[in-house]
Design a protein around this motif. Sequence first.
Motif, PDB file in Angstrom:
ATOM      1  N   ARG A  87       0.836  -1.202   0.000  1.00 54.41           N
ATOM      2  CA  ARG A  87       0.000   0.000   0.000  1.00 54.41           C
ATOM      3  C   ARG A  87       0.871   1.251   0.000  1.00 54.41           C
ATOM      4  N   SER A  88       1.695   1.404   1.012  1.00 51.34           N
ATOM      5  CA  SER A  88       2.599   2.560   1.064  1.00 51.34           C
ATOM      6  C   SER A  88       4.062   2.131   1.048  1.00 51.34           C
ATOM      7  N   SER A  89       4.306   0.835   1.095  1.00 46.41           N
ATOM      8  CA  SER A  89       5.680   0.336   1.164  1.00 46.41           C
ATOM      9  C   SER A  89       6.223  -0.033  -0.211  1.00 46.41           C
ATOM     10  N   ILE A 117       8.905   3.645   2.866  1.00 47.71           N
ATOM     11  CA  ILE A 117       7.500   4.020   2.997  1.00 47.71           C
ATOM     12  C   ILE A 117       7.290   5.389   2.352  1.00 47.71           C
ATOM     13  N   ASP A 120       3.005  11.480   2.800  1.00 47.29           N
ATOM     14  CA  ASP A 120       2.424  12.722   2.291  1.00 47.29           C
ATOM     15  C   ASP A 120       3.132  13.904   2.932  1.00 47.29           C
ATOM     16  N   PRO A 125       1.762   7.898   6.031  1.00 48.63           N
ATOM     17  CA  PRO A 125       1.877   6.966   4.894  1.00 48.63           C
ATOM     18  C   PRO A 125       0.819   7.263   3.836  1.00 48.63           C
ATOM     19  N   VAL A 126       1.243   7.184   2.590  1.00 47.10           N
ATOM     20  CA  VAL A 126       0.364   7.462   1.453  1.00 47.10           C
ATOM     21  C   VAL A 126       0.499   6.312   0.450  1.00 47.10           C
ATOM     22  N   GLN A 127      -0.521   6.129  -0.355  1.00 48.22           N
ATOM     23  CA  GLN A 127      -0.532   5.065  -1.366  1.00 48.22           C
ATOM     24  C   GLN A 127       0.666   5.193  -2.307  1.00 48.22           C
ATOM     25  N   ALA A 128       1.399   4.107  -2.476  1.00 48.61           N
ATOM     26  CA  ALA A 128       2.484   4.056  -3.460  1.00 48.61           C
ATOM     27  C   ALA A 128       1.910   3.530  -4.775  1.00 48.61           C
TER      28      ALA A 128
END
Length: 137
Positions: A87-89, A117, A120, A125-128
């Motif tokens: 997700r963010s990783s 990670i 924003d 954490p933000v979507q990668a």
Amino acid sequence: MSEAIANDPRPTEARLLEMVFPDHTNHLGTLFGGQALAWMDMAAFIAASRYARSTVVTARSEQVDFNQPVRKGQLVETIARIVKVGRSSMHVDVDLVAEDLLTGDRKLCTRGQFVMIALDELGRPVQAPPLPVAEAA
């Protein structure tokens, strides 16, 4: 005459070059492990930052294997590749290759995996972006 350079919207690899000088080495004339890890983490950071086009931080350095010593006077190429995205990783495999400048001999010396990670502007954490799917041949 200037030529346009093609922009790769999501590069998944970064390569760094460093020269091993005496201040990078221990009493045996080989690269400090901590220096190797710093170069590897920097390459992982650059690869993940360019891929996500966002701020990234290191969440984990996983297994790092020091297989061959890197000697004073050698050139080191650090190659980082995004191999998996959550997700963010972003999971980044990093190889450290030593090269003898006079002979051209190259040896894979160190390998490691890093998890970066994407964040924003508030440090959350933000979507990668997902890894591109390989096109069918």
